[in-house]
Design a protein around this motif. Structure first.
Motif, PDB file in Angstrom:
ATOM      1  N   LYS A   1       0.846  -1.183   0.000  1.00 19.25           N
ATOM      2  CA  LYS A   1       0.000   0.000   0.000  1.00 19.25           C
ATOM      3  C   LYS A   1       0.886   1.240   0.000  1.00 19.25           C
ATOM      4  O   LYS A   1       2.035   1.188   0.421  1.00 19.25           O
ATOM      5  CB  LYS A   1      -0.907   0.016   1.234  1.00 19.25           C
ATOM      6  N   ARG A   2       0.314   2.345  -0.451  1.00 16.11           N
ATOM      7  CA  ARG A   2       1.060   3.601  -0.440  1.00 16.11           C
ATOM      8  C   ARG A   2       1.214   4.100   1.001  1.00 16.11           C
ATOM      9  O   ARG A   2       0.270   4.063   1.790  1.00 16.11           O
ATOM     10  CB  ARG A   2       0.354   4.655  -1.282  1.00 16.11           C
TER      11      ARG A   2
ATOM     12  N   SER B   1      -0.880   9.822   7.144  1.00 20.64           N
ATOM     13  CA  SER B   1      -1.103  11.149   6.584  1.00 20.64           C
ATOM     14  C   SER B   1       0.045  12.089   6.928  1.00 20.64           C
ATOM     15  O   SER B   1       0.589  12.061   8.033  1.00 20.64           O
ATOM     16  CB  SER B   1      -2.415  11.734   7.117  1.00 20.64           C
ATOM     17  N   GLY B   2       0.414  12.908   5.957  1.00 17.58           N
ATOM     18  CA  GLY B   2       1.471  13.886   6.161  1.00 17.58           C
ATOM     19  C   GLY B   2       2.860  13.360   5.901  1.00 17.58           C
ATOM     20  O   GLY B   2       3.828  14.128   5.884  1.00 17.58           O
ATOM     21  N   LEU B   3       2.985  12.060   5.689  1.00 21.51           N
ATOM     22  CA  LEU B   3       4.297  11.455   5.473  1.00 21.51           C
ATOM     23  C   LEU B   3       4.523  11.311   3.968  1.00 21.51           C
ATOM     24  O   LEU B   3       4.176  10.303   3.362  1.00 21.51           O
ATOM     25  CB  LEU B   3       4.374  10.100   6.166  1.00 21.51           C
ATOM     26  N   THR B   4       5.105  12.326   3.377  1.00 24.15           N
ATOM     27  CA  THR B   4       5.286  12.346   1.926  1.00 24.15           C
ATOM     28  C   THR B   4       6.720  12.066   1.499  1.00 24.15           C
ATOM     29  O   THR B   4       6.970  11.736   0.345  1.00 24.15           O
ATOM     30  CB  THR B   4       4.859  13.708   1.356  1.00 24.15           C
TER      31      THR B   4
ATOM     32  N   SER C   1      11.796  10.386   8.589  1.00 25.37           N
ATOM     33  CA  SER C   1      11.995  10.782   7.195  1.00 25.37           C
ATOM     34  C   SER C   1      13.076  11.850   7.205  1.00 25.37           C
ATOM     35  O   SER C   1      12.835  12.989   7.610  1.00 25.37           O
ATOM     36  CB  SER C   1      10.703  11.321   6.579  1.00 25.37           C
ATOM     37  N   GLY C   2      14.285  11.450   6.818  1.00 30.18           N
ATOM     38  CA  GLY C   2      15.413  12.366   6.918  1.00 30.18           C
ATOM     39  C   GLY C   2      15.738  12.655   8.371  1.00 30.18           C
ATOM     40  O   GLY C   2      15.794  11.753   9.204  1.00 30.18           O
ATOM     41  N   SER C   3      15.904  13.931   8.699  1.00 32.77           N
ATOM     42  CA  SER C   3      16.280  14.320  10.059  1.00 32.77           C
ATOM     43  C   SER C   3      15.074  14.589  10.954  1.00 32.77           C
ATOM     44  O   SER C   3      15.232  15.075  12.075  1.00 32.77           O
ATOM     45  CB  SER C   3      17.169  15.571  10.013  1.00 32.77           C
TER      46      SER C   3
ATOM     47  N   TYR D   1       2.741   8.637  15.266  1.00 36.53           N
ATOM     48  CA  TYR D   1       1.399   8.167  14.922  1.00 36.53           C
ATOM     49  C   TYR D   1       0.911   7.189  15.982  1.00 36.53           C
ATOM     50  O   TYR D   1       1.709   6.463  16.582  1.00 36.53           O
ATOM     51  CB  TYR D   1       1.396   7.434  13.569  1.00 36.53           C
ATOM     52  N   HIS D   2      -0.403   7.172  16.176  1.00 35.48           N
ATOM     53  CA  HIS D   2      -0.995   6.105  16.975  1.00 35.48           C
ATOM     54  C   HIS D   2      -1.053   4.864  16.092  1.00 35.48           C
ATOM     55  O   HIS D   2      -1.582   4.912  14.976  1.00 35.48           O
ATOM     56  CB  HIS D   2      -2.395   6.487  17.447  1.00 35.48           C
ATOM     57  N   LEU D   3      -0.500   3.756  16.571  1.00 45.24           N
ATOM     58  CA  LEU D   3      -0.393   2.582  15.715  1.00 45.24           C
ATOM     59  C   LEU D   3      -1.746   1.988  15.352  1.00 45.24           C
ATOM     60  O   LEU D   3      -1.945   1.500  14.241  1.00 45.24           O
ATOM     61  CB  LEU D   3       0.473   1.515  16.398  1.00 45.24           C
ATOM     62  N   GLY D   4      -2.690   2.021  16.296  1.00 42.62           N
ATOM     63  CA  GLY D   4      -3.986   1.418  16.024  1.00 42.62           C
ATOM     64  C   GLY D   4      -4.796   2.185  15.000  1.00 42.62           C
ATOM     65  O   GLY D   4      -5.320   1.616  14.039  1.00 42.62           O
ATOM     66  N   THR D   5      -4.884   3.501  15.176  1.00 42.11           N
ATOM     67  CA  THR D   5      -5.725   4.325  14.303  1.00 42.11           C
ATOM     68  C   THR D   5      -4.943   4.987  13.178  1.00 42.11           C
ATOM     69  O   THR D   5      -5.542   5.545  12.256  1.00 42.11           O
ATOM     70  CB  THR D   5      -6.406   5.429  15.124  1.00 42.11           C
ATOM     71  N   LYS D   6      -3.610   4.960  13.261  1.00 42.24           N
ATOM     72  CA  LYS D   6      -2.715   5.635  12.303  1.00 42.24           C
ATOM     73  C   LYS D   6      -2.912   7.153  12.329  1.00 42.24           C
ATOM     74  O   LYS D   6      -2.599   7.856  11.373  1.00 42.24           O
ATOM     75  CB  LYS D   6      -2.928   5.098  10.879  1.00 42.24           C
TER      76      LYS D   6
END
Length: 253
Positions: free
Chosen positions: A197-198, A204-207, A224-226, A231-236
Motif C-alpha cells: 500500500k502507499r 497522513s502527512g508522510l510524503t 523521514s530524513g532528520s 502516529y498512533h499505531l492502532g488508528t494511524k
C-alpha cells in the motif's frame, strides 16, 4: 598525536568499557594490555579489544541537527540507533547514550544497514542490508542466517528495505520500500494480502522517503530524513512532528 578508544564488550546488558589510548605510545599500550587483563580476570576470558574510531570526524554526532539515521530498533528495553558503522544505545535508567561500533556487539553483523527491528517472539534483533537479513539472539548470530529478504515473502523485485516497524499488539511488521509498505504477519510467517500500500495513504502527512521506524508505548515513530513523525499505531492518527534528538539526545550542552 591521534587517539583511539580501547573498548571491551562485557555483555549486551553491560556497557562497553572504553579507555582513550595514544597511538605510538608504548606506555599507553602497556596500560591497555594491563586494563584488558584486569577485566578478563573479573569477567572471564574471551574478550577482545575493539577500536571504536580514530577520531571524532569518523564518528556520527548525535548533536548534528541534519543527522539521518540508518535504522532504529528496540532490544530488551533499550533503544538502538544505527548510523554507518556505529550504534548508540539508550536506556530509561541512563541519561547518556552509549556509542560503539556495531561489530563490537555483533561481530558477524553488517554495517551501513538499511533497517532493523526487534522480534519479541524469537527474542532477537533483525538487521537488514540489501537483499539479506541477519538475526541475532544476544550477541550470537542465529543459526541459518543471513537469509534473503524474500524469505519473508517479499517479491524478488525488492532490492532493499528502507525501514521496518514491528507492532507488538498486532504482531505485524511493516516493511517500507520506497513510497510503499508491506505487512508481514509474524505469527503466521506470511505476508498479508492486499499489500503493498502507499505510505501516504495510511500515514497522513508522510510524503518523504521513510528512513527508519520503530514502536514505543503503542505509538509509531517514523523517520523521514532528520525528522520523525509520531502516529498512533492502532488508528494511524498523526500527532506531531519531532526531531531526531527527541529519543537520541545531544549530550554536549
Amino acid at each position: 598525536m591521534k587517539t583511539f578508544n580501547l573498548c571491551v564488550l562485557l555483555s549486551l546488558a553491560v556497557a562497553v568499557h572504553c579507555v582513550p589510548i595514544l597511538q605510538d605510545s608504548q606506555e599507553d599500550e602497556q596500560f591497555a594490555e594491563s586494563y584488558l587483563k584486569n577485566l578478563q580476570s573479573l569477567y572471564g576470558p574471551g574478550m577482545e579489544p575493539v577500536e571504536s574510531g580514530s577520531g571524532s570526524d569518523t564518528n556520527p554526532d548525535a548533536c548534528d541537527v541534519t543527522l539521518v539515521l540508518d535504522a532504529v530498533a528496540t532490544l530488551r528495553g533499550e533503544m538502538l540507533f544505527f548510523k554507518d558503522s556505529f550504534i548508540w544505545r539508550t536506556h530509561p535508567l541512563r541519561d547518556t547514550p552509549e556509542q560503539s561500533l556495531i561489530t563490537a556487539y555483533w561481530p558477524d553483523a553488517p554495517t551501513d544497514i538499511d533497517a532493523a527491528y526487534e522480534s519479541r517472539e524469537s527474542d532477537s534483533v533483525l538487521l537488514f542490508k540489501g537483499q539479506r537479513v541477519w538475526a541475532f539472539s544476544g550477541y550470537d548470530l542465529v543459526s541459518g542466517y543471513p537469509k534473503p529478504i524474500s524469505s519473508f515473502g517479499l517479491p524478488e523485485s525488492v532490492k532493499k528495505i528502507d525501514a521496518a516497524l514491528h507492532d507488538e499488539e498486532s504482531r505485524k511488521t511493516l516493511f517500507f520500500v520506497s513510497n510503499e509498505y508491506y505487512s508481514y504477519d509474524e505469527a503466521k510467517k506470511t505476508m498479508d494480502q492486499g499489500f503493498p500500500k502507499r505510505v501516504d495513504e495510511t500515514f497522513s502527512g508522510l510524503t518523504g522517503k521513510v528512513t527508519a521506524a520503530f514502536q514505543y508505548r503503542g505509538y509509531a515513530y517514523i523517520y523521514s530524513g532528520s525528522h520523525m513523525f509520531e502516529y498512533h499505531l492502532g488508528t494511524k492518527t498523526f500527532f506531531r512532528e519531532l526531531q531526531n534528538k527527541y529519543f537520541l539526545p545531544c549530550t554536549e550542552y
